[in-house]
Design a protein around this motif. Structure first.
Motif, PDB file in Angstrom:
ATOM      1  N   ALA A   9      16.886   0.529  -6.095  1.00 48.77           N
ATOM      2  CA  ALA A   9      15.800  -0.447  -6.220  1.00 48.77           C
ATOM      3  C   ALA A   9      15.459  -0.998  -4.838  1.00 48.77           C
ATOM      4  N   PRO A  10      14.174  -1.141  -4.524  1.00 51.10           N
ATOM      5  CA  PRO A  10      13.788  -1.659  -3.203  1.00 51.10           C
ATOM      6  C   PRO A  10      14.089  -3.142  -3.064  1.00 51.10           C
ATOM      7  N   ASP A  11      14.369  -3.555  -1.844  1.00 51.80           N
ATOM      8  CA  ASP A  11      14.568  -4.966  -1.515  1.00 51.80           C
ATOM      9  C   ASP A  11      13.305  -5.443  -0.813  1.00 51.80           C
ATOM     10  N   TYR A  12      12.551  -6.330  -1.450  1.00 52.09           N
ATOM     11  CA  TYR A  12      11.243  -6.714  -0.927  1.00 52.09           C
ATOM     12  C   TYR A  12      11.321  -7.716   0.232  1.00 52.09           C
ATOM     13  N   TYR A  13      12.522  -7.943   0.722  1.00 53.20           N
ATOM     14  CA  TYR A  13      12.672  -8.669   1.981  1.00 53.20           C
ATOM     15  C   TYR A  13      12.207  -7.792   3.146  1.00 53.20           C
ATOM     16  N   PHE A  14      12.343  -6.467   2.989  1.00 46.54           N
ATOM     17  CA  PHE A  14      12.061  -5.530   4.071  1.00 46.54           C
ATOM     18  C   PHE A  14      10.622  -5.028   4.029  1.00 46.54           C
ATOM     19  N   GLU A  15      10.027  -4.899   5.215  1.00 49.17           N
ATOM     20  CA  GLU A  15       8.626  -4.524   5.331  1.00 49.17           C
ATOM     21  C   GLU A  15       8.344  -3.112   4.822  1.00 49.17           C
ATOM     22  N   GLU A  16       9.313  -2.194   4.948  1.00 51.09           N
ATOM     23  CA  GLU A  16       9.033  -0.795   4.625  1.00 51.09           C
ATOM     24  C   GLU A  16       8.771  -0.545   3.151  1.00 51.09           C
ATOM     25  N   VAL A  17       9.088  -1.508   2.286  1.00 48.86           N
ATOM     26  CA  VAL A  17       8.786  -1.319   0.863  1.00 48.86           C
ATOM     27  C   VAL A  17       7.543  -2.105   0.445  1.00 48.86           C
ATOM     28  N   TRP A  18       6.755  -2.530   1.413  1.00 51.42           N
ATOM     29  CA  TRP A  18       5.433  -3.093   1.138  1.00 51.42           C
ATOM     30  C   TRP A  18       4.386  -2.139   1.707  1.00 51.42           C
ATOM     31  N   LEU A  19       3.435  -1.757   0.885  1.00 46.69           N
ATOM     32  CA  LEU A  19       2.326  -0.929   1.362  1.00 46.69           C
ATOM     33  C   LEU A  19       1.387  -1.762   2.222  1.00 46.69           C
ATOM     34  N   SER A  20       1.287  -3.044   1.893  1.00 50.85           N
ATOM     35  CA  SER A  20       0.484  -3.981   2.685  1.00 50.85           C
ATOM     36  C   SER A  20       1.083  -5.367   2.509  1.00 50.85           C
ATOM     37  N   ARG A  21       1.225  -6.065   3.635  1.00 49.47           N
ATOM     38  CA  ARG A  21       1.762  -7.430   3.622  1.00 49.47           C
ATOM     39  C   ARG A  21       1.458  -8.053   4.969  1.00 49.47           C
ATOM     40  N   PRO A  22       0.955  -9.279   5.017  1.00 48.76           N
ATOM     41  CA  PRO A  22       0.642  -9.896   6.312  1.00 48.76           C
ATOM     42  C   PRO A  22       1.872  -9.944   7.223  1.00 48.76           C
ATOM     43  N   THR A  23       1.641  -9.690   8.501  1.00 44.73           N
ATOM     44  CA  THR A  23       2.742  -9.704   9.463  1.00 44.73           C
ATOM     45  C   THR A  23       2.978 -11.084  10.057  1.00 44.73           C
ATOM     46  N   THR A  24       2.029 -12.007   9.855  1.00 43.73           N
ATOM     47  CA  THR A  24       2.184 -13.381  10.324  1.00 43.73           C
ATOM     48  C   THR A  24       1.957 -14.323   9.151  1.00 43.73           C
ATOM     49  N   PRO A  25       2.520 -15.540   9.182  1.00 49.87           N
ATOM     50  CA  PRO A  25       2.347 -16.486   8.066  1.00 49.87           C
ATOM     51  C   PRO A  25       0.875 -16.783   7.801  1.00 49.87           C
ATOM     52  N   THR A  26       0.514 -16.832   6.549  1.00 49.35           N
ATOM     53  CA  THR A  26      -0.858 -17.143   6.156  1.00 49.35           C
ATOM     54  C   THR A  26      -1.064 -18.657   6.138  1.00 49.35           C
ATOM     55  N   SER A  27      -2.320 -19.079   6.134  1.00 51.24           N
ATOM     56  CA  SER A  27      -2.621 -20.510   6.024  1.00 51.24           C
ATOM     57  C   SER A  27      -2.260 -20.979   4.622  1.00 51.24           C
ATOM     58  N   GLY A  28      -1.598 -22.127   4.533  1.00 54.67           N
ATOM     59  CA  GLY A  28      -1.167 -22.632   3.239  1.00 54.67           C
ATOM     60  C   GLY A  28      -2.306 -23.228   2.437  1.00 54.67           C
ATOM     61  N   GLY A  29      -2.058 -23.423   1.140  1.00 51.34           N
ATOM     62  CA  GLY A  29      -3.076 -23.998   0.274  1.00 51.34           C
ATOM     63  C   GLY A  29      -3.435 -25.422   0.619  1.00 51.34           C
ATOM     64  N   TRP A  30      -2.652 -26.068   1.468  1.00 51.76           N
ATOM     65  CA  TRP A  30      -2.949 -27.438   1.901  1.00 51.76           C
ATOM     66  C   TRP A  30      -3.993 -27.476   3.014  1.00 51.76           C
ATOM     67  N   GLN A  31      -4.443 -26.283   3.457  1.00 51.86           N
ATOM     68  CA  GLN A  31      -5.440 -26.203   4.511  1.00 51.86           C
ATOM     69  C   GLN A  31      -6.802 -25.862   3.936  1.00 51.86           C
ATOM     70  N   VAL A  32      -7.849 -26.033   4.751  1.00 56.27           N
ATOM     71  CA  VAL A  32      -9.233 -25.734   4.348  1.00 56.27           C
ATOM     72  C   VAL A  32      -9.781 -24.650   5.275  1.00 56.27           C
ATOM     73  N   PRO A  33     -10.450 -23.603   4.736  1.00 53.47           N
ATOM     74  CA  PRO A  33     -10.663 -23.336   3.303  1.00 53.47           C
ATOM     75  C   PRO A  33      -9.370 -22.906   2.616  1.00 53.47           C
ATOM     76  N   TRP A  34      -9.378 -23.042   1.307  1.00 54.84           N
ATOM     77  CA  TRP A  34      -8.201 -22.691   0.507  1.00 54.84           C
ATOM     78  C   TRP A  34      -8.019 -21.172   0.561  1.00 54.84           C
ATOM     79  N   GLY A  35      -6.875 -20.733   1.058  1.00 55.85           N
ATOM     80  CA  GLY A  35      -6.630 -19.296   1.189  1.00 55.85           C
ATOM     81  C   GLY A  35      -6.375 -18.620  -0.147  1.00 55.85           C
ATOM     82  N   ILE A  36      -6.798 -17.358  -0.248  1.00 59.62           N
ATOM     83  CA  ILE A  36      -6.632 -16.569  -1.478  1.00 59.62           C
ATOM     84  C   ILE A  36      -5.956 -15.250  -1.132  1.00 59.62           C
TER      85      ILE A  36
END
Length: 298
Positions: free
Chosen positions: A36-63
Motif C-alpha cells: 500500500a502506498p504511503d501518501y506522505y511521499f511525493e512519488e505516490v501523488w500524480l499531482s500535488r502542490p510542492t509549496t503550501p497553498t493559501s489557507g481558507g482564512w485568506q482572500v480569495p478563498w482557495g479551492i
C-alpha cells in the motif's frame, strides 16, 4: 485456389478467436501484490502542490480539485500495478493534456494508487479494485488532515472510477463547516448524476446539485477490433474543448460564494507558530534560587 481460400479463412477465424487470449498470455503475471502506498511521499501523488497553498482564512478563498485518475489501460502484466509505477504518471499527464486542464491554473491533488491491470479477468479485477479503494480512501484522509488547510474542495471523477469515488466520499466530514466548502462531484458523461446526490450528501449552497455530469468520455482506437486486446482495451479520454473551463468555473463559483457568504475561519496556530519566536516570561517559583534537593529526598 480453393484450398488457399480455405486456409486463409481458417487463419482469419483463428486470429479473431485466439488473438486476445494469446496477447493476454504474453503479458504474464506479476509475482507479488504491491505494498500500500504511503501518501506522505511525493512519488505516490500524480499531482500535488510542492509549496503550501493559501489557507481558507485568506482572500480569495482557495479551492482544491481532488482528481481520481482512471485505472491503467496500457498493456501490463496481470495483477495489481504498484502506485509508483511510471505508467500511471504517463497516463495521468496524457489525461490532463487531453482534458485541457494543463492550460488551467488549478490546484490539483491526484493520488496514484494500486491500479488493476488491463490484463486481469473480471474476477481478478474485482479483487484488485479493492486495493484501489483502500488507497484512495487513505489518500483522501491524508489530504483532509494535512493538505486541505480549510480550503474549498471539488472532486473530479474520471471514467471507470466509481468504486474509488465511493471510497473517497466516505472519508468526507459531515460537519456544516466542511459541507459549505465542498463543491460536490463532477462526473463523467452519461452518468446518472441524480442517483449520486443522496450518497454524496450536502454540498455548498453555491450549487443546485452536488453531482454534475460533464462531457468527459473514454474512447478506444477505431481499428482496435483488428488488433489484439486485453480484457480492458487501451483508452484515451476527451471532453468538449471547454471542459477545462467548466471545471475551473465551478471552482471559481465556489470561491466567490465562500468569500461572500461563509464565515472566515481563523488561521490555525500551527501554521505560523513554527516560524515565530515567542518570548515567554521566566517562571519564578518560591525558593527557586535555593538548593532544596535534600528536602525532596534526592
Amino acid at each position: 485456389m480453393r484450398k488457399v481460400l480455405i486456409a486463409a479463412a481458417i487463419l482469419v477465424v483463428g486470429w479473431f478467436a485466439l488473438k486476445d487470449w494469446a496477447y493476454t498470455a504474453l503479458q504474464g503475471k506479476s509475482d507479488a501484490t504491491p505494498e500500500a502506498p504511503d501518501y506522505y511521499f511525493e512519488e505516490v501523488w500524480l499531482s500535488r502542490p510542492t509549496t503550501p497553498t493559501s489557507g481558507g482564512w485568506q482572500v480569495p478563498w482557495g479551492i482544491d480539485l481532488f482528481l481520481i485518475a482512471p485505472p491503467v489501460s496500457t498493456p501490463m502484466p496481470k495483477g495489481a500495478i504498484a502506485a509508483d509505477n511510471n505508467v500511471l504518471k504517463d497516463e495521468y499527464e496524457a489525461l490532463i493534456e487531453d482534458l485541457g486542464l494543463a492550460d488551467q491554473d488549478l490546484v490539483i491533488y491526484a493520488p496514484s494508487y494500486r491500479s488493476p491491470s488491463p490484463a486481469s479477468s473480471n474476477s481478478e479485477r474485482d479483487n484488485e479494485i479493492k486495493f484501489a479503494q483502500d488507497d484512495i480512501a487513505a489518500a483522501m484522509k491524508r489530504y483532509l488532515s494535512t493538505d486541505n488547510r480549510l480550503r474549498g474542495l471539488v472532486i473530479l471523477a474520471t471514467p471507470d472510477t466509481e468504486p474509488m469515488l465511493y471510497a473517497a466520499l466516505q472519508q468526507l466530514p459531515k460537519s456544516q463547516e466542511f459541507r459549505e466548502r465542498f463543491g460536490g462531484v463532477l462526473m463523467p458523461s452519461r452518468k446518472d448524476e441524480s442517483r449520486w446526490n443522496d450518497f454524496i450528501g450536502t454540498c455548498s449552497p453555491a450549487f443546485e446539485a452536488c453531482a454534475r455530469a460533464t462531457t468527459l468520455v473514454e474512447t478506444t482506437e477505431s481499428l482496435s477490433w483488428l488488433t489484439p486486446n486485453l480484457p480492458r482495451k487501451k483508452l484515451s479520454y476527451a471532453g468538449d474543448p471547454g471542459l477545462g473551463d467548466e471545471i475551473a468555473t465551478r471552482m471559481q463559483e465556489l470561491s466567490n460564494w465562500l468569500d461572500l457568504n461563509a464565515e472566515k475561519p481563523a488561521e490555525p496556530f500551527d501554521t505560523w507558530a513554527a516560524d515565530e519566536v515567542v518570548d515567554v516570561a521566566p517562571i519564578h517559583r518560591p525558593n527557586g534560587d535555593e538548593d532544596i534537593s535534600g528536602e525532596r529526598g534526592d
